[in-house]
Design a protein around this motif. Structure first.
Motif, PDB file in Angstrom:
ATOM      1  N   LEU A   1       3.711  -1.409  -0.067  1.00  0.00           N
ATOM      2  CA  LEU A   1       3.969  -2.338  -1.229  1.00  0.00           C
ATOM      3  C   LEU A   1       4.644  -3.649  -0.895  1.00  0.00           C
ATOM      4  N   PHE A   2       5.699  -3.456  -0.107  1.00  0.00           N
ATOM      5  CA  PHE A   2       6.471  -4.385   0.468  1.00  0.00           C
ATOM      6  C   PHE A   2       5.768  -5.223   1.143  1.00  0.00           C
ATOM      7  N   ILE A   3       5.219  -4.695   2.363  1.00  0.00           N
ATOM      8  CA  ILE A   3       4.768  -5.566   3.546  1.00  0.00           C
ATOM      9  C   ILE A   3       3.438  -6.014   3.236  1.00  0.00           C
ATOM     10  N   SER A   4       2.406  -5.333   2.268  1.00  0.00           N
ATOM     11  CA  SER A   4       1.564  -6.057   2.014  1.00  0.00           C
ATOM     12  C   SER A   4       1.410  -7.243   1.047  1.00  0.00           C
ATOM     13  N   GLN A   5       2.509  -7.243   0.365  1.00  0.00           N
ATOM     14  CA  GLN A   5       3.026  -8.358  -0.719  1.00  0.00           C
ATOM     15  C   GLN A   5       3.275  -9.615   0.328  1.00  0.00           C
ATOM     16  N   VAL A   6       4.146  -9.121   1.411  1.00  0.00           N
ATOM     17  CA  VAL A   6       4.690 -10.200   2.265  1.00  0.00           C
ATOM     18  C   VAL A   6       3.453 -10.917   2.951  1.00  0.00           C
ATOM     19  N   LEU A   7       2.556  -9.862   3.812  1.00  0.00           N
ATOM     20  CA  LEU A   7       1.468 -10.533   4.482  1.00  0.00           C
ATOM     21  C   LEU A   7       0.437 -11.228   3.537  1.00  0.00           C
TER      22      LEU A   7
END
Length: 461
Positions: A387-393
Protein backbone atom coordinates in the motif's frame (compact mmCIF):
# COMPACT_ATOMS: atom_id res chain seq x y z
CA UNK A 1 37.21 -13.90 23.57
CA UNK A 2 39.09 -13.03 20.40
CA UNK A 3 40.83 -9.68 20.62
CA UNK A 4 39.15 -8.67 17.37
CA UNK A 5 35.75 -9.39 18.93
CA UNK A 6 36.45 -7.54 22.19
CA UNK A 7 33.62 -5.02 22.84
CA UNK A 8 35.99 -2.06 22.90
CA UNK A 9 37.38 -3.08 19.49
CA UNK A 10 33.83 -3.07 18.13
CA UNK A 11 33.24 0.38 19.65
CA UNK A 12 36.49 1.61 18.10
CA UNK A 13 35.41 0.25 14.72
CA UNK A 14 32.06 2.08 14.95
CA UNK A 15 33.85 5.29 15.91
CA UNK A 16 36.27 4.78 12.99
CA UNK A 17 33.30 4.81 10.62
CA UNK A 18 32.59 8.37 11.76
CA UNK A 19 36.20 9.52 11.40
CA UNK A 20 35.85 10.63 7.80
CA UNK A 21 32.93 12.90 8.61
CA UNK A 22 34.71 14.31 11.68
CA UNK A 23 37.72 15.16 9.50
CA UNK A 24 35.57 16.78 6.82
CA UNK A 25 33.75 18.87 9.45
CA UNK A 26 36.79 19.97 11.47
CA UNK A 27 39.07 20.68 8.49
CA UNK A 28 36.41 22.49 6.48
CA UNK A 29 36.87 20.19 3.50
CA UNK A 30 34.32 20.49 0.68
CA UNK A 31 34.24 17.11 -1.07
CA UNK A 32 32.21 16.22 -4.13
CA UNK A 33 28.54 15.42 -3.64
CA UNK A 34 29.12 11.69 -4.02
CA UNK A 35 32.05 11.72 -1.56
CA UNK A 36 30.05 13.76 0.96
CA UNK A 37 27.18 11.28 0.76
CA UNK A 38 29.65 8.43 1.30
CA UNK A 39 31.45 9.85 4.38
CA UNK A 40 28.28 11.20 6.00
CA UNK A 41 26.48 7.91 5.32
CA UNK A 42 29.28 5.94 6.99
CA UNK A 43 29.11 8.31 9.96
CA UNK A 44 25.38 7.67 10.30
CA UNK A 45 26.00 3.93 10.17
CA UNK A 46 28.69 4.04 12.87
CA UNK A 47 26.66 6.38 15.07
CA UNK A 48 23.61 4.13 14.78
CA UNK A 49 25.54 1.22 16.26
CA UNK A 50 26.78 3.42 19.12
CA UNK A 51 23.25 4.66 19.73
CA UNK A 52 21.83 1.14 19.87
CA UNK A 53 24.56 0.02 22.30
CA UNK A 54 23.93 3.05 24.50
CA UNK A 55 20.19 2.35 24.69
CA UNK A 56 20.72 -1.32 25.57
CA UNK A 57 23.30 -0.45 28.22
CA UNK A 58 20.94 2.12 29.78
CA UNK A 59 18.31 -0.57 30.36
CA UNK A 60 20.25 -1.67 33.46
CA UNK A 61 19.58 1.62 35.24
CA UNK A 62 16.34 3.02 33.80
CA UNK A 63 13.04 1.49 32.64
CA UNK A 64 13.42 -0.13 29.25
CA UNK A 65 10.57 1.92 27.81
CA UNK A 66 12.32 5.15 28.78
CA UNK A 67 15.66 3.99 27.33
CA UNK A 68 13.94 3.16 24.06
CA UNK A 69 12.08 6.47 24.08
CA UNK A 70 15.39 8.34 24.44
CA UNK A 71 16.85 6.22 21.65
CA UNK A 72 13.88 7.06 19.44
CA UNK A 73 14.18 10.80 20.05
CA UNK A 74 17.90 10.80 19.26
CA UNK A 75 17.49 8.63 16.18
CA UNK A 76 14.87 10.89 14.62
CA UNK A 77 16.44 14.17 15.78
CA UNK A 78 17.66 14.87 12.21
CA UNK A 79 14.07 14.73 11.01
CA UNK A 80 13.18 17.33 13.64
CA UNK A 81 16.01 19.54 12.39
CA UNK A 82 14.89 19.38 8.76
CA UNK A 83 11.26 20.15 9.60
CA UNK A 84 12.25 22.88 12.04
CA UNK A 85 14.24 24.59 9.27
CA UNK A 86 11.24 24.69 6.94
CA UNK A 87 8.91 25.85 9.74
CA UNK A 88 11.37 28.61 10.72
CA UNK A 89 11.69 29.82 7.12
CA UNK A 90 7.90 29.88 6.81
CA UNK A 91 7.50 32.03 9.92
CA UNK A 92 10.41 34.33 9.13
CA UNK A 93 8.99 34.94 5.67
CA UNK A 94 5.57 35.92 7.03
CA UNK A 95 3.65 32.89 5.74
CA UNK A 96 0.19 33.08 7.28
CA UNK A 97 -3.03 31.49 6.12
CA UNK A 98 -4.38 34.87 5.01
CA UNK A 99 -1.20 35.94 3.19
CA UNK A 100 -0.68 32.58 1.46
CA UNK A 101 -4.36 32.46 0.50
CA UNK A 102 -3.87 35.53 -1.70
CA UNK A 103 -1.23 33.78 -3.79
CA UNK A 104 -1.85 31.29 -6.55
CA UNK A 105 -0.62 27.71 -6.24
CA UNK A 106 1.67 28.27 -9.21
CA UNK A 107 3.25 31.34 -7.61
CA UNK A 108 3.85 29.46 -4.35
CA UNK A 109 5.29 26.46 -6.15
CA UNK A 110 7.62 28.66 -8.18
CA UNK A 111 8.62 30.75 -5.14
CA UNK A 112 8.23 33.97 -7.12
CA UNK A 113 8.51 36.24 -4.07
CA UNK A 114 9.84 36.02 -0.54
CA UNK A 115 6.31 35.44 0.75
CA UNK A 116 5.69 32.76 -1.88
CA UNK A 117 8.88 30.98 -0.86
CA UNK A 118 7.79 31.14 2.79
CA UNK A 119 4.40 29.65 1.92
CA UNK A 120 6.20 26.97 -0.08
CA UNK A 121 8.41 26.18 2.92
CA UNK A 122 5.31 25.84 5.09
CA UNK A 123 4.01 23.21 2.68
CA UNK A 124 7.41 21.51 2.60
CA UNK A 125 7.41 21.26 6.41
CA UNK A 126 4.19 19.24 6.21
CA UNK A 127 5.35 17.21 3.21
CA UNK A 128 8.61 16.27 4.93
CA UNK A 129 6.83 15.37 8.16
CA UNK A 130 4.18 13.21 6.51
CA UNK A 131 6.75 11.54 4.26
CA UNK A 132 8.90 10.64 7.27
CA UNK A 133 5.93 9.20 9.16
CA UNK A 134 4.77 7.09 6.24
CA UNK A 135 8.29 5.80 5.59
CA UNK A 136 8.59 4.78 9.24
CA UNK A 137 5.54 2.51 8.91
CA UNK A 138 5.55 1.61 5.21
CA UNK A 139 9.23 0.65 5.14
CA UNK A 140 10.16 0.47 8.84
CA UNK A 141 7.37 -1.56 10.42
CA UNK A 142 6.86 -3.81 7.42
CA UNK A 143 10.56 -4.24 6.63
CA UNK A 144 11.55 -5.07 10.19
CA UNK A 145 8.75 -7.63 10.46
CA UNK A 146 9.96 -9.34 7.29
CA UNK A 147 13.60 -9.11 8.42
CA UNK A 148 12.73 -10.55 11.84
CA UNK A 149 11.06 -13.64 10.38
CA UNK A 150 13.94 -14.14 7.95
CA UNK A 151 16.63 -13.73 10.64
CA UNK A 152 14.78 -16.10 12.99
CA UNK A 153 16.13 -19.04 10.99
CA UNK A 154 19.54 -18.11 12.45
CA UNK A 155 18.78 -16.19 15.65
CA UNK A 156 16.04 -18.60 16.80
CA UNK A 157 14.04 -15.58 17.90
CA UNK A 158 11.33 -16.88 20.22
CA UNK A 159 9.05 -14.03 19.14
CA UNK A 160 8.65 -15.53 15.65
CA UNK A 161 5.70 -17.90 15.31
CA UNK A 162 5.75 -20.52 12.57
CA UNK A 163 2.17 -20.97 11.37
CA UNK A 164 0.46 -22.93 8.63
CA UNK A 165 -0.75 -21.02 5.60
CA UNK A 166 0.75 -18.88 2.85
CA UNK A 167 3.02 -16.17 4.32
CA UNK A 168 1.35 -16.71 7.69
CA UNK A 169 4.46 -16.80 9.89
CA UNK A 170 4.26 -13.91 12.31
CA UNK A 171 6.17 -11.84 14.83
CA UNK A 172 4.59 -11.93 18.29
CA UNK A 173 5.08 -8.69 20.18
CA UNK A 174 5.34 -8.26 23.92
CA UNK A 175 2.15 -6.98 25.54
CA UNK A 176 4.25 -4.28 27.22
CA UNK A 177 3.87 -2.19 24.06
CA UNK A 178 0.16 -1.78 24.79
CA UNK A 179 0.93 1.64 26.32
CA UNK A 180 2.74 2.89 23.21
CA UNK A 181 0.02 1.58 20.89
CA UNK A 182 -2.73 3.19 22.99
CA UNK A 183 -1.00 6.58 23.03
CA UNK A 184 -0.37 6.30 19.30
CA UNK A 185 -4.07 5.60 18.75
CA UNK A 186 -4.92 8.85 20.54
CA UNK A 187 -2.37 10.81 18.51
CA UNK A 188 -3.67 9.28 15.28
CA UNK A 189 -7.26 10.19 16.12
CA UNK A 190 -6.18 13.79 16.75
CA UNK A 191 -4.19 13.90 13.50
CA UNK A 192 -7.37 13.38 11.48
CA UNK A 193 -8.66 16.65 12.98
CA UNK A 194 -5.53 18.77 12.34
CA UNK A 195 -6.42 19.83 8.75
CA UNK A 196 -9.86 20.96 9.92
CA UNK A 197 -8.23 23.74 11.95
CA UNK A 198 -6.69 25.38 8.90
CA UNK A 199 -3.14 24.68 10.05
CA UNK A 200 -1.09 23.53 13.01
CA UNK A 201 -1.76 25.79 15.98
CA UNK A 202 -1.58 26.11 19.74
CA UNK A 203 -4.32 23.60 20.48
CA UNK A 204 -2.50 20.96 18.46
CA UNK A 205 0.71 21.75 20.34
CA UNK A 206 -0.94 21.54 23.76
CA UNK A 207 -2.64 18.22 23.04
CA UNK A 208 0.14 16.44 21.16
CA UNK A 209 3.09 17.60 23.28
CA UNK A 210 1.04 17.02 26.42
CA UNK A 211 0.29 13.51 25.21
CA UNK A 212 3.98 12.74 24.79
CA UNK A 213 4.88 14.24 28.17
CA UNK A 214 2.23 12.03 29.76
CA UNK A 215 3.68 9.01 27.96
CA UNK A 216 7.23 9.74 29.17
CA UNK A 217 5.94 10.27 32.72
CA UNK A 218 4.22 6.90 32.54
CA UNK A 219 7.23 4.93 31.29
CA UNK A 220 9.43 6.56 33.94
CA UNK A 221 7.15 4.96 36.53
CA UNK A 222 7.77 1.52 35.01
CA UNK A 223 9.92 -1.05 36.74
CA UNK A 224 13.49 -1.62 35.66
CA UNK A 225 13.66 -5.03 34.01
CA UNK A 226 16.93 -6.81 33.40
CA UNK A 227 17.18 -8.32 29.94
CA UNK A 228 18.62 -11.81 29.59
CA UNK A 229 19.24 -11.17 25.89
CA UNK A 230 21.95 -8.54 26.35
CA UNK A 231 25.19 -9.59 24.68
CA UNK A 232 28.33 -8.04 23.24
CA UNK A 233 29.04 -4.36 23.79
CA UNK A 234 25.98 -3.57 25.98
CA UNK A 235 26.67 -6.56 28.24
CA UNK A 236 30.27 -5.41 28.61
CA UNK A 237 29.27 -1.87 29.61
CA UNK A 238 26.52 -3.11 31.95
CA UNK A 239 29.22 -4.84 33.99
CA UNK A 240 30.90 -1.51 34.71
CA UNK A 241 30.33 -0.04 38.17
CA UNK A 242 28.82 3.32 39.03
CA UNK A 243 29.41 6.05 37.97
CA UNK A 244 31.30 4.73 34.93
CA UNK A 245 28.36 2.84 33.45
CA UNK A 246 26.01 5.85 33.15
CA UNK A 247 28.94 7.98 31.96
CA UNK A 248 29.55 5.45 29.19
CA UNK A 249 25.86 5.64 28.24
CA UNK A 250 25.96 9.44 28.14
CA UNK A 251 29.11 9.33 26.01
CA UNK A 252 27.54 6.89 23.56
CA UNK A 253 24.31 8.92 23.38
CA UNK A 254 26.11 12.25 23.12
CA UNK A 255 28.64 11.29 20.46
CA UNK A 256 26.19 9.31 18.32
CA UNK A 257 23.57 12.06 18.61
CA UNK A 258 26.10 14.68 17.51
CA UNK A 259 27.21 12.59 14.53
CA UNK A 260 23.68 11.86 13.41
CA UNK A 261 22.51 15.44 13.88
CA UNK A 262 25.39 16.91 11.87
CA UNK A 263 25.72 14.24 9.18
CA UNK A 264 22.13 13.62 8.14
CA UNK A 265 21.46 17.05 6.61
CA UNK A 266 24.47 16.85 4.23
CA UNK A 267 23.62 13.20 3.55
CA UNK A 268 20.02 14.06 2.70
CA UNK A 269 21.01 17.17 0.74
CA UNK A 270 23.55 15.16 -1.24
CA UNK A 271 20.97 12.53 -2.08
CA UNK A 272 18.60 15.30 -3.17
CA UNK A 273 21.22 16.76 -5.49
CA UNK A 274 21.91 13.36 -6.99
CA UNK A 275 18.17 12.85 -7.45
CA UNK A 276 17.72 16.25 -9.07
CA UNK A 277 20.56 15.45 -11.45
CA UNK A 278 18.58 12.36 -12.41
CA UNK A 279 15.48 14.46 -13.10
CA UNK A 280 13.48 13.74 -9.93
CA UNK A 281 11.27 16.74 -8.90
CA UNK A 282 12.46 18.71 -5.85
CA UNK A 283 9.14 18.45 -3.97
CA UNK A 284 9.22 14.67 -4.37
CA UNK A 285 12.80 14.63 -3.09
CA UNK A 286 11.88 16.68 0.01
CA UNK A 287 8.96 14.42 0.84
CA UNK A 288 10.59 11.07 0.24
CA UNK A 289 14.37 11.07 -0.24
CA UNK A 290 15.28 13.51 2.56
CA UNK A 291 13.08 11.69 5.15
CA UNK A 292 14.42 8.35 3.98
CA UNK A 293 17.90 9.60 4.82
CA UNK A 294 16.87 11.07 8.17
CA UNK A 295 15.03 7.88 9.17
CA UNK A 296 17.98 5.66 8.29
CA UNK A 297 19.59 5.78 11.79
CA UNK A 298 16.38 4.50 13.36
CA UNK A 299 16.03 1.66 10.85
CA UNK A 300 19.68 0.65 11.33
CA UNK A 301 19.30 0.68 15.13
CA UNK A 302 16.22 -1.55 14.94
CA UNK A 303 17.94 -3.92 12.52
CA UNK A 304 20.77 -4.27 15.06
CA UNK A 305 18.27 -5.16 17.79
CA UNK A 306 16.49 -7.69 15.57
CA UNK A 307 19.83 -9.23 14.64
CA UNK A 308 20.28 -9.94 18.38
CA UNK A 309 16.86 -11.64 18.53
CA UNK A 310 15.43 -8.60 20.32
CA UNK A 311 12.51 -8.05 17.96
CA UNK A 312 10.22 -6.74 20.72
CA UNK A 313 12.73 -4.03 21.63
CA UNK A 314 13.04 -3.26 17.92
CA UNK A 315 9.33 -2.81 17.43
CA UNK A 316 9.16 -0.81 20.65
CA UNK A 317 11.75 1.57 19.21
CA UNK A 318 9.84 1.92 15.94
CA UNK A 319 6.52 2.53 17.68
CA UNK A 320 8.15 5.01 20.06
CA UNK A 321 9.68 6.83 17.09
CA UNK A 322 6.31 7.01 15.39
CA UNK A 323 4.75 8.31 18.60
CA UNK A 324 7.28 11.09 19.13
CA UNK A 325 7.13 12.13 15.46
CA UNK A 326 3.33 12.08 15.54
CA UNK A 327 3.27 14.19 18.73
CA UNK A 328 6.47 16.15 19.43
CA UNK A 329 7.31 16.81 15.79
CA UNK A 330 3.87 18.14 14.87
CA UNK A 331 3.54 20.09 18.10
CA UNK A 332 6.97 21.69 18.17
CA UNK A 333 7.10 22.89 14.55
CA UNK A 334 4.14 25.12 15.35
CA UNK A 335 6.14 26.65 18.23
CA UNK A 336 9.20 27.19 16.02
CA UNK A 337 7.02 28.77 13.35
CA UNK A 338 5.51 31.22 15.87
CA UNK A 339 8.93 32.19 17.23
CA UNK A 340 10.17 32.95 13.70
CA UNK A 341 6.97 34.83 12.91
CA UNK A 342 7.45 37.00 16.00
CA UNK A 343 3.92 36.35 17.23
CA UNK A 344 1.57 33.50 17.91
CA UNK A 345 0.46 31.97 14.63
CA UNK A 346 -0.89 28.87 12.97
CA UNK A 347 1.44 27.11 10.52
CA UNK A 348 -0.55 27.15 7.26
CA UNK A 349 -0.64 24.55 4.54
CA UNK A 350 -2.62 24.01 1.35
CA UNK A 351 -5.31 21.47 0.48
CA UNK A 352 -2.74 19.04 -0.90
CA UNK A 353 -0.95 18.92 2.46
CA UNK A 354 -4.28 18.37 4.22
CA UNK A 355 -4.67 15.23 2.12
CA UNK A 356 -1.09 14.23 2.99
CA UNK A 357 -1.93 14.45 6.70
CA UNK A 358 -5.11 12.42 6.22
CA UNK A 359 -3.39 9.62 4.32
CA UNK A 360 -0.62 9.54 6.94
CA UNK A 361 -3.21 9.28 9.71
CA UNK A 362 -5.04 6.62 7.69
CA UNK A 363 -1.88 4.56 7.31
CA UNK A 364 -1.22 4.83 11.06
CA UNK A 365 -4.80 3.77 11.82
CA UNK A 366 -4.48 0.70 9.58
CA UNK A 367 -1.05 -0.23 10.97
CA UNK A 368 -2.33 -0.07 14.55
CA UNK A 369 -5.26 -2.28 13.59
CA UNK A 370 -2.69 -4.84 12.45
CA UNK A 371 -0.80 -4.69 15.75
CA UNK A 372 -3.80 -4.59 18.07
CA UNK A 373 -3.56 -8.36 18.67
CA UNK A 374 0.20 -8.07 19.34
CA UNK A 375 1.20 -9.93 16.20
CA UNK A 376 2.12 -9.00 12.65
CA UNK A 377 2.27 -11.69 9.98
CA UNK A 378 4.24 -11.72 6.76
CA UNK A 379 1.02 -11.10 4.83
CA UNK A 380 0.18 -8.09 6.97
CA UNK A 381 3.70 -6.70 6.66
CA UNK A 382 3.54 -7.08 2.88
CA UNK A 383 0.13 -5.36 2.82
CA UNK A 384 1.65 -2.37 4.67
CA UNK A 385 4.56 -2.25 2.25
CA UNK A 386 2.53 -2.68 -0.94
CA UNK A 387 0.00 0.00 0.00
CA UNK A 388 2.82 2.40 0.83
CA UNK A 389 5.08 1.78 -2.16
CA UNK A 390 2.25 1.62 -4.71
CA UNK A 391 0.99 5.08 -3.69
CA UNK A 392 4.48 6.58 -3.88
CA UNK A 393 5.18 5.03 -7.28
CA UNK A 394 1.78 6.04 -8.68
CA UNK A 395 2.26 9.58 -7.43
CA UNK A 396 5.71 9.72 -9.04
CA UNK A 397 4.31 8.34 -12.29
CA UNK A 398 1.57 10.99 -12.28
CA UNK A 399 4.07 13.78 -11.60
CA UNK A 400 6.27 12.58 -14.47
CA UNK A 401 3.30 11.95 -16.79
CA UNK A 402 4.26 8.30 -17.15
CA UNK A 403 0.66 7.15 -16.69
CA UNK A 404 -2.83 8.54 -17.13
CA UNK A 405 -5.28 7.82 -14.30
CA UNK A 406 -8.91 8.86 -13.79
CA UNK A 407 -7.77 10.75 -10.66
CA UNK A 408 -5.17 13.45 -10.09
CA UNK A 409 -2.45 13.36 -7.43
CA UNK A 410 -4.66 14.98 -4.77
CA UNK A 411 -7.54 12.59 -5.41
CA UNK A 412 -5.14 9.65 -5.35
CA UNK A 413 -4.22 10.57 -1.77
CA UNK A 414 -7.89 10.61 -0.79
CA UNK A 415 -8.48 7.22 -2.42
CA UNK A 416 -5.63 5.64 -0.48
CA UNK A 417 -6.82 7.35 2.70
CA UNK A 418 -10.22 5.71 2.19
CA UNK A 419 -8.62 2.30 1.63
CA UNK A 420 -6.57 2.60 4.83
CA UNK A 421 -9.57 3.71 6.90
CA UNK A 422 -11.95 1.04 5.59
CA UNK A 423 -9.35 -1.71 6.07
CA UNK A 424 -8.58 -0.42 9.57
CA UNK A 425 -12.25 -0.26 10.59
CA UNK A 426 -12.82 -3.82 9.36
CA UNK A 427 -9.79 -5.11 11.27
CA UNK A 428 -10.73 -3.32 14.49
CA UNK A 429 -14.27 -4.69 14.19
CA UNK A 430 -12.95 -8.22 13.76
CA UNK A 431 -10.45 -7.76 16.59
CA UNK A 432 -12.54 -5.75 19.03
CA UNK A 433 -11.82 -8.17 21.88
CA UNK A 434 -8.09 -7.74 21.29
CA UNK A 435 -8.61 -3.96 21.33
CA UNK A 436 -10.44 -4.15 24.67
CA UNK A 437 -7.62 -6.29 26.06
CA UNK A 438 -4.95 -3.87 24.79
CA UNK A 439 -6.70 -0.85 26.28
CA UNK A 440 -7.12 -2.76 29.52
CA UNK A 441 -3.38 -3.41 29.70
CA UNK A 442 -2.68 0.27 29.02
CA UNK A 443 -5.15 1.15 31.78
CA UNK A 444 -3.28 -1.19 34.12
CA UNK A 445 -0.05 0.68 33.35
CA UNK A 446 -1.70 3.98 34.21
CA UNK A 447 -3.21 2.62 37.43
CA UNK A 448 0.14 1.16 38.49
CA UNK A 449 1.89 4.47 37.77
CA UNK A 450 -0.48 6.36 40.10
CA UNK A 451 -0.14 3.79 42.86
CA UNK A 452 -3.34 1.84 42.34
CA UNK A 453 -3.67 -1.91 41.89
CA UNK A 454 -3.95 -3.09 38.28
CA UNK A 455 -6.95 -5.04 37.03
CA UNK A 456 -5.78 -8.58 36.33
CA UNK A 457 -6.18 -9.46 32.67
CA UNK A 458 -5.05 -12.97 31.83
CA UNK A 459 -5.48 -12.90 28.08
CA UNK A 460 -7.68 -11.77 25.28
CA UNK A 461 -10.74 -13.87 24.56
Amino acid sequence: MSRLRHPLVLVAFAVALTAGWVAVSLLGIHPSTLAEVAVSGLAILGASFLLAWGAETAEKDVPRGFAIAVLAVLAVAPEYAVDALFAWNAGAGGATAAACGELSSAAIEAGETELARACHDANLAIANMTGANRILIGLGWSGIALFTVWRATTTRDSAVMRRDGFLNDAVELDTDISTEISFLLLATAWAFLVPLGGGIGGLDTLFLVGLYVAYIGLVLKSDIEQSDHTVGVPKYFQQWSLPWRPLAVLALFGYSGLMIFTAVEPFAHGLEEIGLDLGIPSFFMIQWIAPLASESPELIVVAVLVNKARSTAGFNALISSKLNQWTLLIGTIAVIYSIALGAYGTLPFDARQSAEIWITAGQSFFALALLVNFTISLREALALFVLFISQVLLEFALIRDYVVLPVDSYELLLVYTGVYIVAGVVLFALRWQALVYLLGLAGDAVRTAVGRDPVHLDNAD
